[in-house]
Scaffold this motif. Sequence first.
Motif, PDB file in Angstrom:
ATOM      1  N   LYS A  22       0.884  -1.206  -0.058  1.00 23.71           N
ATOM      2  CA  LYS A  22      -0.100   0.043  -0.103  1.00 23.71           C
ATOM      3  C   LYS A  22       0.919   1.192  -0.092  1.00 23.71           C
ATOM      4  N   VAL A  23       0.363   2.317  -0.844  1.00 23.74           N
ATOM      5  CA  VAL A  23       1.203   3.790  -0.605  1.00 23.74           C
ATOM      6  C   VAL A  23       0.866   4.369   0.561  1.00 23.74           C
ATOM      7  N   ARG A  24       1.886   4.608   1.414  1.00 31.03           N
ATOM      8  CA  ARG A  24       1.624   5.110   2.681  1.00 31.03           C
ATOM      9  C   ARG A  24       2.363   6.387   2.805  1.00 31.03           C
ATOM     10  N   LYS A  25       3.543   6.556   1.858  1.00 26.55           N
ATOM     11  CA  LYS A  25       4.332   7.629   2.253  1.00 26.55           C
ATOM     12  C   LYS A  25       4.220   8.694   0.922  1.00 26.55           C
ATOM     13  N   ALA A  26       4.594   9.846   1.226  1.00 24.96           N
ATOM     14  CA  ALA A  26       4.562  10.739   0.051  1.00 24.96           C
ATOM     15  C   ALA A  26       5.763  11.889   0.143  1.00 24.96           C
ATOM     16  N   VAL A  27       6.440  12.072  -0.906  1.00 20.96           N
ATOM     17  CA  VAL A  27       7.573  12.945  -0.773  1.00 20.96           C
ATOM     18  C   VAL A  27       7.464  14.022  -1.356  1.00 20.96           C
ATOM     19  N   PHE A  28       7.779  15.267  -0.572  1.00 16.21           N
ATOM     20  CA  PHE A  28       7.620  16.455  -1.017  1.00 16.21           C
ATOM     21  C   PHE A  28       8.901  17.140  -1.359  1.00 16.21           C
ATOM     22  N   PRO A  29       9.231  17.308  -2.519  1.00 16.30           N
ATOM     23  CA  PRO A  29      10.356  17.848  -2.778  1.00 16.30           C
ATOM     24  C   PRO A  29      10.476  19.357  -2.742  1.00 16.30           C
ATOM     25  N   LEU A  30      11.081  19.946  -1.817  1.00 19.98           N
ATOM     26  CA  LEU A  30      10.882  21.329  -1.514  1.00 19.98           C
ATOM     27  C   LEU A  30      12.022  22.343  -1.425  1.00 19.98           C
ATOM     28  N   ALA A  31      13.243  21.788  -2.113  1.00 16.54           N
ATOM     29  CA  ALA A  31      14.526  22.489  -2.003  1.00 16.54           C
ATOM     30  C   ALA A  31      14.589  23.512  -3.014  1.00 16.54           C
ATOM     31  N   GLY A  32      13.724  23.901  -4.008  1.00 15.88           N
ATOM     32  CA  GLY A  32      13.863  24.529  -5.129  1.00 15.88           C
ATOM     33  C   GLY A  32      14.019  26.144  -4.513  1.00 15.88           C
ATOM     34  N   HIS A  33      14.664  26.952  -5.275  1.00 19.90           N
ATOM     35  CA  HIS A  33      15.059  28.351  -4.938  1.00 19.90           C
ATOM     36  C   HIS A  33      13.816  29.363  -5.215  1.00 19.90           C
ATOM     37  N   GLY A  34      12.857  28.890  -6.067  1.00 18.56           N
ATOM     38  CA  GLY A  34      11.658  29.859  -6.093  1.00 18.56           C
ATOM     39  C   GLY A  34      12.169  31.141  -7.001  1.00 18.56           C
ATOM     40  N   THR A  35      13.074  31.109  -7.916  1.00 16.98           N
ATOM     41  CA  THR A  35      13.455  32.017  -8.775  1.00 16.98           C
ATOM     42  C   THR A  35      12.560  32.844  -9.355  1.00 16.98           C
ATOM     43  N   ARG A  36      11.363  32.105  -9.651  1.00 13.80           N
ATOM     44  CA  ARG A  36      10.216  32.888 -10.484  1.00 13.80           C
ATOM     45  C   ARG A  36       9.453  34.042  -9.520  1.00 13.80           C
ATOM     46  N   PHE A  37       9.777  33.770  -8.360  1.00 17.88           N
ATOM     47  CA  PHE A  37       9.088  34.675  -7.219  1.00 17.88           C
ATOM     48  C   PHE A  37      10.153  35.566  -6.257  1.00 17.88           C
ATOM     49  N   ILE A  53       4.635  11.903   5.703  1.00 18.07           N
ATOM     50  CA  ILE A  53       5.235  12.653   4.352  1.00 18.07           C
ATOM     51  C   ILE A  53       6.693  13.036   4.572  1.00 18.07           C
ATOM     52  N   VAL A  54       7.438  13.025   3.652  1.00 15.20           N
ATOM     53  CA  VAL A  54       9.003  13.010   3.630  1.00 15.20           C
ATOM     54  C   VAL A  54       9.178  14.232   2.892  1.00 15.20           C
ATOM     55  N   MET A  55       9.518  15.371   3.533  1.00 14.97           N
ATOM     56  CA  MET A  55       9.644  16.664   3.103  1.00 14.97           C
ATOM     57  C   MET A  55      11.338  16.774   3.015  1.00 14.97           C
ATOM     58  N   VAL A  56      11.767  16.771   1.462  1.00 16.56           N
ATOM     59  CA  VAL A  56      13.029  17.131   1.187  1.00 16.56           C
ATOM     60  C   VAL A  56      13.290  18.552   1.046  1.00 16.56           C
ATOM     61  N   THR A  57      13.911  19.107   1.914  1.00 22.45           N
ATOM     62  CA  THR A  57      14.082  20.569   2.195  1.00 22.45           C
ATOM     63  C   THR A  57      15.540  20.833   1.813  1.00 22.45           C
ATOM     64  N   GLY A  58      15.808  22.175   2.090  1.00 20.86           N
ATOM     65  CA  GLY A  58      17.210  22.763   1.736  1.00 20.86           C
ATOM     66  C   GLY A  58      17.606  24.154   2.487  1.00 20.86           C
ATOM     67  N   ARG A  88      17.501  17.019   4.415  1.00 22.18           N
ATOM     68  CA  ARG A  88      18.267  18.112   3.565  1.00 22.18           C
ATOM     69  C   ARG A  88      18.744  17.581   2.429  1.00 22.18           C
ATOM     70  N   GLN A  89      18.355  18.410   1.220  1.00 19.88           N
ATOM     71  CA  GLN A  89      18.967  18.134   0.037  1.00 19.88           C
ATOM     72  C   GLN A  89      20.253  19.172   0.146  1.00 19.88           C
ATOM     73  N   LYS A  90      21.239  18.748   0.021  1.00 19.08           N
ATOM     74  CA  LYS A  90      22.603  19.892   0.439  1.00 19.08           C
ATOM     75  C   LYS A  90      22.682  20.951  -0.958  1.00 19.08           C
ATOM     76  N   GLU A  91      22.493  20.139  -2.129  1.00 16.44           N
ATOM     77  CA  GLU A  91      22.413  21.025  -3.194  1.00 16.44           C
ATOM     78  C   GLU A  91      21.356  20.740  -4.299  1.00 16.44           C
ATOM     79  N   ALA A  92      20.879  22.088  -4.741  1.00 15.07           N
ATOM     80  CA  ALA A  92      19.763  21.865  -5.403  1.00 15.07           C
ATOM     81  C   ALA A  92      20.060  21.495  -6.832  1.00 15.07           C
ATOM     82  N   LEU A  93      20.109  19.874  -7.017  1.00 17.00           N
ATOM     83  CA  LEU A  93      20.472  19.247  -8.350  1.00 17.00           C
ATOM     84  C   LEU A  93      19.637  19.005  -9.172  1.00 17.00           C
ATOM     85  N   GLY A  94      18.245  19.034  -8.750  1.00 22.06           N
ATOM     86  CA  GLY A  94      17.203  18.799  -9.605  1.00 22.06           C
ATOM     87  C   GLY A  94      16.062  18.228  -8.884  1.00 22.06           C
TER      88      GLY A  94
END
Length: 307
Positions: free
Chosen positions: A3-18, A53-58, A103-109
């Motif tokens: 069963k799908v129990r976990k959700a990954v939230f990639p949140l390390a982007g820089h938000g350059t558009r804003f 929820i697994v939040m991948v932050t930076g 923590r995603q140490k570098e925003a590699l994508g």
Amino acid sequence: MKKVRKAVFPLAGHGTRFLPMTKASPKEMLPIIDKPVVQYVVEEAVESGIQQIVMVTGRGKRAIEDHFDISYELEDVLRKKNKLALLSELQRISSLSEITYIRQKEALGLGHAVLCSEMVVGSEPFAVALGDEILYGPRSGLAQLLEAFNQLQAPVIGLQRVPRSEVSHYGIVDGTPVRDGLFRVERLVEKPDVPDAPSDYAIIGRYVLTPDLFDILKTQKPGVGGEIQLTDALNTLARHRPVYAMEIQGDRFDTGDKMGFLKATVHFALNREDLGEEFRHFLEGILGPHQLNPDKDTPGESVYATR
Ligand code: G1P
């Protein structure tokens, strides 16, 4: 399959558009009225049955952790002031879901961000939700994908059609129709030039994936923008096993984009019981037919004063 129990939230982007707003504040913490964008996405995941929820932050994303944590001082103040409705809302937020932070140490994508979650996700299927895209509709967007995943027992990517002129902002799907709104993926192209796009079906920020993707991500070469792209890894996965893509029903707001943010704000304000009516009157005042008095019809006069 499990069963799908976990959700990954990639949140390390820089938000350059804003920028410059996102220089010191995470784009996922932008408020849509009084609630940060990422909370809408967490609520969608919880509503669809996700347990962790697994939040991948930076760097610079600590405000997200604080938002979903307990705030003893604030709770104490609200209790003393007898603001009990607010208190219970804060308590609801800090107990919404079990959340693990990486923590995603570098925003590699995006692909690299998802790979960072491997240790926590393990060998289970998992969802991915982009924390700056809000879906709104009668049924949770992730729930629609999870239902398809349970039937198909294969990875499913969320789609929506976009205007042809906008295809180069998205991952685009080339697929064989299976049934209404469901495709078997033949090929995925990340941010194609308009003439090269195989369709106008765009990948939106929701996926249900299988753990065999991690091995592909480990050797994935950087693609468009020099980033390790999730789309490229999924394209490889689709050569090894059936991968599906499904149109998600509902409105989508890309709040990392200025126009998407404005649309989300107006949409949610109009739908709020406490604000909707007055806000609608305000908008009608601006947008409705101007009852200009010819004597006072001077150029440059504020449109707000015309009704
Ligand atoms: C990412 C994905 C892209 C997808 C998009 C949806 O791109 O790489 O395939 O279509 O999200 O918003 P990004 O917007 O992070 O550049």
